[in-house]
Structures are given as C-alpha cells and as structure tokens.
Scaffold this active site. Structure first.
Site, mmCIF file in Angstrom:
data_model
loop_
_atom_site.group_PDB
_atom_site.id
_atom_site.type_symbol
_atom_site.label_atom_id
_atom_site.label_comp_id
_atom_site.label_asym_id
_atom_site.label_seq_id
_atom_site.Cartn_x
_atom_site.Cartn_y
_atom_site.Cartn_z
ATOM 1 N N LYS A 14 28.383 46.817 25.944
ATOM 2 C CA LYS A 14 27.031 46.878 27.016
ATOM 3 C C LYS A 14 27.702 47.941 27.907
ATOM 4 C CE LYS A 14 29.787 42.963 28.706
ATOM 5 N NZ LYS A 14 30.290 42.204 27.846
ATOM 6 N N ARG A 89 28.706 35.766 35.157
ATOM 7 C CA ARG A 89 29.061 35.538 33.659
ATOM 8 C C ARG A 89 29.201 34.104 33.640
ATOM 9 N NH1 ARG A 89 32.038 40.865 33.197
ATOM 10 N NH2 ARG A 89 34.058 40.237 31.833
ATOM 11 N N ARG A 128 40.520 49.901 22.565
ATOM 12 C CA ARG A 128 40.253 51.224 23.451
ATOM 13 C C ARG A 128 40.768 51.207 24.231
ATOM 14 N NH1 ARG A 128 35.428 47.611 26.879
ATOM 15 N NH2 ARG A 128 36.640 47.049 27.951
ATOM 16 N N ARG A 161 43.527 49.434 28.814
ATOM 17 C CA ARG A 161 43.516 48.530 29.988
ATOM 18 C C ARG A 161 44.293 47.476 29.514
ATOM 19 N NH1 ARG A 161 37.449 46.750 30.998
ATOM 20 N NH2 ARG A 161 37.972 45.112 30.868
ATOM 21 N N ARG A 172 39.648 36.083 26.839
ATOM 22 C CA ARG A 172 38.694 37.090 26.734
ATOM 23 C C ARG A 172 37.704 36.087 26.356
ATOM 24 N NH1 ARG A 172 39.112 42.487 28.067
ATOM 25 N NH2 ARG A 172 37.451 42.691 28.257
HETATM 26 P P1 AMP Z 1 35.088 43.197 32.835
HETATM 27 O O1 AMP Z 1 35.139 45.146 32.646
HETATM 28 O O2 AMP Z 1 33.491 43.331 32.742
HETATM 29 O O3 AMP Z 1 35.465 43.217 31.098
HETATM 30 O O4 AMP Z 1 35.701 42.135 34.055
HETATM 31 C C1 AMP Z 1 36.751 42.835 33.257
HETATM 32 C C2 AMP Z 1 37.512 41.097 34.175
HETATM 33 O O5 AMP Z 1 36.613 41.438 35.608
HETATM 34 C C3 AMP Z 1 37.419 40.253 33.564
HETATM 35 O O6 AMP Z 1 38.074 39.751 32.580
HETATM 36 C C4 AMP Z 1 37.316 39.320 34.737
HETATM 37 O O7 AMP Z 1 38.682 38.834 35.219
HETATM 38 C C5 AMP Z 1 36.448 40.460 36.317
HETATM 39 N N1 AMP Z 1 35.449 39.744 36.443
HETATM 40 C C6 AMP Z 1 33.769 40.956 36.138
HETATM 41 N N2 AMP Z 1 32.770 40.045 36.597
HETATM 42 C C7 AMP Z 1 32.654 38.922 36.657
HETATM 43 C C8 AMP Z 1 31.999 38.143 37.120
HETATM 44 N N3 AMP Z 1 30.878 38.247 36.521
HETATM 45 N N4 AMP Z 1 32.845 37.216 36.847
HETATM 46 C C9 AMP Z 1 33.895 36.680 37.390
HETATM 47 N N5 AMP Z 1 34.964 37.318 36.627
HETATM 48 C C10 AMP Z 1 34.120 38.534 36.343
#
Ligand code: AMP
Length: 215
Positions: A14, A89, A128, A161, A172
């Site tokens: 993404k 999400r 990654r 990360r 996740r």
């Molecule tokens: P990402 O970089 O999109 O994988 O987001 C990293 C982390 O941020 C996720 O594993 C969640 O803990 C939090 N997060 C990001 N976007 C959301 C969302 N829309 N709803 C809830 N938690 C989020």
C-alpha cells in the site's frame, strides 16, 4: 476530485503504491500509521496513547483514529481529493468516514484492495527496513540500500520498525483478517471495490491503477 482508499493487509504494498499515486495525481498521501509514528516520536499526548497498541500490533481505538483523520482531510490541501493509506481499518471507521463524506458533500472515488497471501507477506514484512528520516522502504533481500543502513535518497538511518518483527507481523495479519478484511464486503456492496494482486511487481500494479484512474 479523487478520494481514494487503499485497503489490504500489512505488507501488501500500500505504501509503495500510495507514494506513486499521490505524486501522479497531485493528492496528499495520508497514512494513519505514519501520523501515529511521528506522534510517538515526538512524544505527543496522541503518540503516548497510541504507542502501546502499535507496539503489540493492535489497532489504536476507533475514536482516536476517526478524529485524527477527520481533522486531516478537512485541511485545505485535501479540497481536491486525497489518498488514505491504512484507514479505514474497521467497520466503525468505514461508517464514520462515509458519514463524514456525506456531511462534507464529497464522494469516495474508489477503494483499491491489494490482496496478498500470508505466505508472501511474512517474509516481505520481516525483511522490511525503513528510513527514519524520509520513510523510504527497503527490503534486506529484494531491495537493499546501496550502503547498508544508509538511505539512498536522503542519507538517513535505516531501521526495522518495532512492529515489523515476525511475531508482530503475524499478529497484525490476524488483526487485519478479523477487523479489516470485512471491509472488502462493505465496499463491494457499495460498488466501490477494485481488487488488485499485491503479489505482482509494483510497476505492474501501478499500471493497473493508472489504467483505472486515467490521466
Ligand atoms: P501501518 O503503518 O498502517 O501498518 O500502521 C501501524 C500501526 O498504527 C497499526 O498496526 C495500528 O496500531 C496503528 N494504526 C494505523 N492506522 C490505524 C487505523 N486506521 N486504525 C487503528 N489503528 C491504526
């Protein structure tokens, strides 16, 4: 006006597509994960609330996320459209976002759903690495930087990360299947869903996206 949502499990590509789409169509790329990470880094109240959920691979509570996104997409630079990466999400977030669009008299253009199986995702995510400074992503095997640990673009430090370790990635993915995957049905019913194969090369996927969105 283009309002685009990128859906798909962590590691589906993404972020990579988001950067390209944002550049080609001149719309801001809004990544809720990036916003949370920068708040964690700066130690803001929001960052302190979000950190624990994030480190364990859990979702941050809906109310915090919805408020944050609503504020962000109401800004001037989003008046001609925007691209959401990592939001919504949950069904709660999707419904909340629909209400918001209706209230602001705007319409969702499309939801790009990037599908990839767990067998591709786990190695992709566990390898990654990300630049601490500019956010560019690398992969230890398939896309290493020219000099180990140093970003090709800005010279920043490259790191893993905290939520990209194998155990957290598995969690996740589980969270994605339970809470986010149902959104595919939600957006299919709304006639907004386009499914893409995230296992294909990034250039191929981007070609499919531009065929769909036009020039
Ligand atoms: P990402 O970089 O999109 O994988 O987001 C990293 C982390 O941020 C996720 O594993 C969640 O803990 C939090 N997060 C990001 N976007 C959301 C969302 N829309 N709803 C809830 N938690 C989020």
């Amino acid at each position: 006006m283009r309002i685009i949502v990128l859906l798909g499990p962590p590691g589906a590509g993404k972020g990579t597509q988001a950067v390209r789409i944002s550049h080609k169509y001149g719309i801001p790329h809004i990544s809720t994960g990036d916003i949370f990470r920068s708040n964690v880094k700066e130690g803001t109240p929001l960052g302190r609330k979000a950190e624990e959920y994030m480190n364990q691979g859990h979702l941050v509570p809906d109310e915090l996320v919805c408020e944050l996104v609503e504020d962000r997409v109401s800004k001037d630079d989003c008046q001609n459209g925007f691209l959401l990466d990592g939001f919504p999400r949950t069904l709660f977030q999707a419904r909340h976002f629909d209400d918001y669009l209706e209230r602001s008299g705007r319409e969702l253009t499309v939801v790009l759903d990037m599908q990839v199986g767990q067998e591709v995702l786990i190695p992709r995510m566990a390898g990654r690495r990300v630049c601490k400074n500019c956010g560019k992503t690398y992969h230890v095997k398939t896309m290493p930087p020219k000099q180990e640990g140093v970003c090709d673009v800005c010279g920043g430090e490259i790191y893993q990360r905290i939520d990209d370790t194998e155990a957290t990635v598995r969690n996740r993915f589980k969270v994605y299947m339970e809470q986010t995957h149902p959104l595919t049905e939600y957006y299919r019913n709304a006639g907004k869903l386009v499914t893409l194969d995230g296992a294909l090369a990034p250039d191929v996927v981007f070609g499919q996206i531009t065929d769909l969105l036009g020039d």
